[in-house]
Design a protein around this motif. Structure first.
Motif, PDB file in Angstrom:
ATOM      1  N   PHE A 117       0.833  -1.207   0.000  1.00 30.00           N
ATOM      2  CA  PHE A 117       0.000   0.000   0.000  1.00 30.00           C
ATOM      3  C   PHE A 117       0.869   1.258   0.000  1.00 30.00           C
ATOM      4  O   PHE A 117       0.461   2.305  -0.489  1.00 30.00           O
ATOM      5  N   ASP A 118       2.029   1.131   0.625  1.00 24.65           N
ATOM      6  CA  ASP A 118       2.955   2.246   0.609  1.00 24.65           C
ATOM      7  C   ASP A 118       4.027   1.879  -0.411  1.00 24.65           C
ATOM      8  O   ASP A 118       4.774   0.929  -0.177  1.00 24.65           O
ATOM      9  N   PRO A 119       4.140   2.466  -1.557  1.00 30.12           N
ATOM     10  CA  PRO A 119       3.539   3.750  -1.919  1.00 30.12           C
ATOM     11  C   PRO A 119       2.304   3.675  -2.819  1.00 30.12           C
ATOM     12  O   PRO A 119       1.779   4.710  -3.191  1.00 30.12           O
ATOM     13  N   LEU A 120       1.828   2.487  -3.217  1.00 33.96           N
ATOM     14  CA  LEU A 120       0.831   2.465  -4.295  1.00 33.96           C
ATOM     15  C   LEU A 120      -0.449   3.236  -3.960  1.00 33.96           C
ATOM     16  O   LEU A 120      -0.966   3.975  -4.796  1.00 33.96           O
ATOM     17  N   LEU A 121      -0.974   3.065  -2.748  1.00 30.58           N
ATOM     18  CA  LEU A 121      -2.233   3.748  -2.430  1.00 30.58           C
ATOM     19  C   LEU A 121      -2.049   5.265  -2.502  1.00 30.58           C
ATOM     20  O   LEU A 121      -2.920   5.995  -2.984  1.00 30.58           O
ATOM     21  N   LEU A 122      -0.882   5.735  -2.047  1.00 29.64           N
ATOM     22  CA  LEU A 122      -0.609   7.174  -2.095  1.00 29.64           C
ATOM     23  C   LEU A 122      -0.472   7.637  -3.550  1.00 29.64           C
ATOM     24  O   LEU A 122      -0.975   8.701  -3.915  1.00 29.64           O
ATOM     25  N   THR A 123       0.173   6.815  -4.368  1.00 28.72           N
ATOM     26  CA  THR A 123       0.342   7.181  -5.782  1.00 28.72           C
ATOM     27  C   THR A 123      -1.013   7.247  -6.472  1.00 28.72           C
ATOM     28  O   THR A 123      -1.293   8.169  -7.249  1.00 28.72           O
ATOM     29  N   LEU A 124      -1.886   6.271  -6.180  1.00 26.41           N
ATOM     30  CA  LEU A 124      -3.222   6.270  -6.788  1.00 26.41           C
ATOM     31  C   LEU A 124      -4.023   7.481  -6.319  1.00 26.41           C
ATOM     32  O   LEU A 124      -4.766   8.087  -7.088  1.00 26.41           O
ATOM     33  N   ALA A 125      -3.854   7.840  -5.036  1.00 26.96           N
ATOM     34  CA  ALA A 125      -4.557   9.019  -4.512  1.00 26.96           C
ATOM     35  C   ALA A 125      -4.059  10.279  -5.225  1.00 26.96           C
ATOM     36  O   ALA A 125      -4.843  11.162  -5.565  1.00 26.96           O
ATOM     37  N   GLU A 126      -2.754  10.335  -5.480  1.00 29.11           N
ATOM     38  CA  GLU A 126      -2.198  11.464  -6.256  1.00 29.11           C
ATOM     39  C   GLU A 126      -2.859  11.506  -7.632  1.00 29.11           C
ATOM     40  O   GLU A 126      -3.149  12.565  -8.177  1.00 29.11           O
ATOM     41  N   GLY A 127      -3.066  10.317  -8.185  1.00 34.85           N
ATOM     42  CA  GLY A 127      -3.623  10.218  -9.529  1.00 34.85           C
ATOM     43  C   GLY A 127      -5.062  10.700  -9.626  1.00 34.85           C
ATOM     44  O   GLY A 127      -5.556  10.954 -10.726  1.00 34.85           O
ATOM     45  N   LEU A 128      -5.745  10.847  -8.494  1.00 35.50           N
ATOM     46  CA  LEU A 128      -7.136  11.330  -8.526  1.00 35.50           C
ATOM     47  C   LEU A 128      -7.195  12.753  -9.083  1.00 35.50           C
ATOM     48  O   LEU A 128      -8.231  13.211  -9.534  1.00 35.50           O
ATOM     49  N   ARG A 129      -6.053  13.455  -9.024  1.00 34.85           N
ATOM     50  CA  ARG A 129      -6.037  14.830  -9.537  1.00 34.85           C
ATOM     51  C   ARG A 129      -5.783  14.882 -11.043  1.00 34.85           C
ATOM     52  O   ARG A 129      -5.730  15.953 -11.628  1.00 34.85           O
ATOM     53  N   GLU A 130      -5.609  13.718 -11.661  1.00 34.91           N
ATOM     54  CA  GLU A 130      -5.378  13.695 -13.108  1.00 34.91           C
ATOM     55  C   GLU A 130      -6.654  14.101 -13.832  1.00 34.91           C
ATOM     56  O   GLU A 130      -7.758  13.841 -13.355  1.00 34.91           O
ATOM     57  N   THR A 131      -6.497  14.679 -15.001  1.00 37.77           N
ATOM     58  CA  THR A 131      -7.699  15.029 -15.777  1.00 37.77           C
ATOM     59  C   THR A 131      -7.681  14.308 -17.123  1.00 37.77           C
ATOM     60  O   THR A 131      -8.548  14.504 -17.948  1.00 37.77           O
ATOM     61  N   LYS A 132      -6.664  13.485 -17.351  1.00 37.51           N
ATOM     62  CA  LYS A 132      -6.554  12.807 -18.650  1.00 37.51           C
ATOM     63  C   LYS A 132      -6.845  11.317 -18.511  1.00 37.51           C
ATOM     64  O   LYS A 132      -6.488  10.705 -17.529  1.00 37.51           O
ATOM     65  N   HIS A 133      -7.466  10.763 -19.564  1.00 34.18           N
ATOM     66  CA  HIS A 133      -7.678   9.329 -19.670  1.00 34.18           C
ATOM     67  C   HIS A 133      -6.336   8.717 -20.073  1.00 34.18           C
ATOM     68  O   HIS A 133      -5.642   9.321 -20.871  1.00 34.18           O
ATOM     69  N   PRO A 134      -5.898   7.546 -19.646  1.00 37.63           N
ATOM     70  CA  PRO A 134      -6.592   6.597 -18.753  1.00 37.63           C
ATOM     71  C   PRO A 134      -6.289   6.807 -17.274  1.00 37.63           C
ATOM     72  O   PRO A 134      -6.733   6.060 -16.437  1.00 37.63           O
ATOM     73  N   TYR A 135      -5.504   7.864 -16.962  1.00 37.57           N
ATOM     74  CA  TYR A 135      -5.091   8.052 -15.559  1.00 37.57           C
ATOM     75  C   TYR A 135      -6.290   8.238 -14.643  1.00 37.57           C
ATOM     76  O   TYR A 135      -6.307   7.758 -13.515  1.00 37.57           O
ATOM     77  N   THR A 136      -7.302   8.948 -15.143  1.00 41.16           N
ATOM     78  CA  THR A 136      -8.468   9.223 -14.307  1.00 41.16           C
ATOM     79  C   THR A 136      -9.116   7.912 -13.876  1.00 41.16           C
ATOM     80  O   THR A 136      -9.423   7.714 -12.702  1.00 41.16           O
ATOM     81  N   PHE A 137      -9.279   7.006 -14.837  1.00 41.43           N
ATOM     82  CA  PHE A 137      -9.942   5.729 -14.528  1.00 41.43           C
ATOM     83  C   PHE A 137      -9.058   4.851 -13.642  1.00 41.43           C
ATOM     84  O   PHE A 137      -9.516   4.282 -12.663  1.00 41.43           O
ATOM     85  N   VAL A 138      -7.781   4.743 -14.015  1.00 40.19           N
ATOM     86  CA  VAL A 138      -6.874   3.840 -13.291  1.00 40.19           C
ATOM     87  C   VAL A 138      -6.745   4.264 -11.830  1.00 40.19           C
ATOM     88  O   VAL A 138      -6.802   3.440 -10.917  1.00 40.19           O
ATOM     89  N   SER A 139      -6.605   5.567 -11.594  1.00 36.98           N
ATOM     90  CA  SER A 139      -6.394   6.023 -10.215  1.00 36.98           C
ATOM     91  C   SER A 139      -7.661   5.811  -9.381  1.00 36.98           C
ATOM     92  O   SER A 139      -7.605   5.300  -8.268  1.00 36.98           O
ATOM     93  N   LYS A 140      -8.803   6.153  -9.956  1.00 36.57           N
ATOM     94  CA  LYS A 140     -10.060   6.038  -9.208  1.00 36.57           C
ATOM     95  C   LYS A 140     -10.385   4.574  -8.903  1.00 36.57           C
ATOM     96  O   LYS A 140     -10.677   4.194  -7.767  1.00 36.57           O
ATOM     97  N   GLU A 141     -10.314   3.741  -9.935  1.00 33.59           N
ATOM     98  CA  GLU A 141     -10.675   2.338  -9.793  1.00 33.59           C
ATOM     99  C   GLU A 141      -9.618   1.587  -8.971  1.00 33.59           C
ATOM    100  O   GLU A 141      -9.938   0.723  -8.156  1.00 33.59           O
ATOM    101  N   GLY A 142      -8.355   1.933  -9.185  1.00 32.23           N
ATOM    102  CA  GLY A 142      -7.266   1.279  -8.453  1.00 32.23           C
ATOM    103  C   GLY A 142      -7.349   1.567  -6.962  1.00 32.23           C
ATOM    104  O   GLY A 142      -7.203   0.669  -6.123  1.00 32.23           O
ATOM    105  N   PHE A 143      -7.632   2.819  -6.635  1.00 29.81           N
ATOM    106  CA  PHE A 143      -7.766   3.226  -5.226  1.00 29.81           C
ATOM    107  C   PHE A 143      -8.894   2.433  -4.569  1.00 29.81           C
ATOM    108  O   PHE A 143      -8.744   1.850  -3.495  1.00 29.81           O
TER     109      PHE A 143
END
Length: 207
Positions: free
Chosen positions: A88-114
């Motif tokens: 979880f450290d660091p992946l959960l934090l990285t995915l949480a960072e990714g929630l601020r992305e506005t581009k596909h596929p990052y938006t989906f991967v970060s939200k769903e991964g988290f």
């Protein structure tokens, strides 16, 4: 010099060409991400990272062990290894960072991964020690001007609360200002009210 080349055994030449062949298959031979994607060039004190975000760079490097799979009806996330085995450290934090992305596929991967990482068995004890670092990252998503980013941050916060319960209480005051600010806005009122009710239900009274 030409003679030497002729004399050098054909085996060497073969191994060289097969090494080149195998090289083309490996992700290493992909063009390097531009300097924009290099985490070293990212200023961590910029309020929001532009498309050159650390998340995009990590994803490009293959540092996020899940990928978007395009389905005919809906997209889904495919993990390279079972999510319960991922640190979880660091992946959960990285995915949480990714929630601020506005581009596909990052938006989906970060939200769903988290979301999926929080569903693994024993998630609570893995997440609780990370809260002091995780909450400020979620706060940045909740403070973001982009409506969708705010929505993803809010969903993530509710999911987190369902997992860690009252452990989140001490950290909530960090986030309340952002939530109350959106509560004043008609557009978000219903969504934020529902989220606050869920937070209260999972964690106790939200002062």
């Amino acid at each position: 010099g030409r003679n030497v080349l002729r004399m050098s055994s054909g085996i060497q030449i073969k191994t060289k060409s097969s090494a080149q062949k195998s090289k083309t298959c490996s992700p290493e031979s992909q063009p390097k991400p531009s300097a924009k994607l290099n985490p070293k060039t990212i200023d961590p004190f910029r309020p929001y990272s532009q498309p050159s975000s650390a998340f995009a760079a990590t994803y490009a490097r293959g540092g996020i062990p899940c990928r978007l799979v395009h389905g005919s009806v809906k997209h889904k996330l495919q993990w390279e290894c079972p999510p319960e085995t991922v640190p979880f450290d660091p992946l959960l934090l990285t995915l949480a960072e990714g929630l601020r992305e506005t581009k596909h596929p990052y938006t989906f991967v970060s939200k769903e991964g988290f979301k999926q990482l929080l569903l693994v068995e024993g998630a609570a004890e893995k997440v609780i020690p990370l809260l002091p670092r995780l909450v400020p990252v979620l706060k940045a998503a909740l403070a973001h001007a982009d409506d969708e980013v705010f929505g993803r941050g809010l969903d993530a916060l509710v999911q987190l609360s369902a997992v860690v319960g009252p452990s989140l209480n001490d950290h909530l005051k960090l986030l309340l200002t952002n939530l109350l600010k959106r509560l004043m806005d008609k557009k978000y009122r219903e969504e934020v009210t529902t989220a606050l009710q869920k937070l209260e239900h999972c964690g106790g009274k939200v002062s």
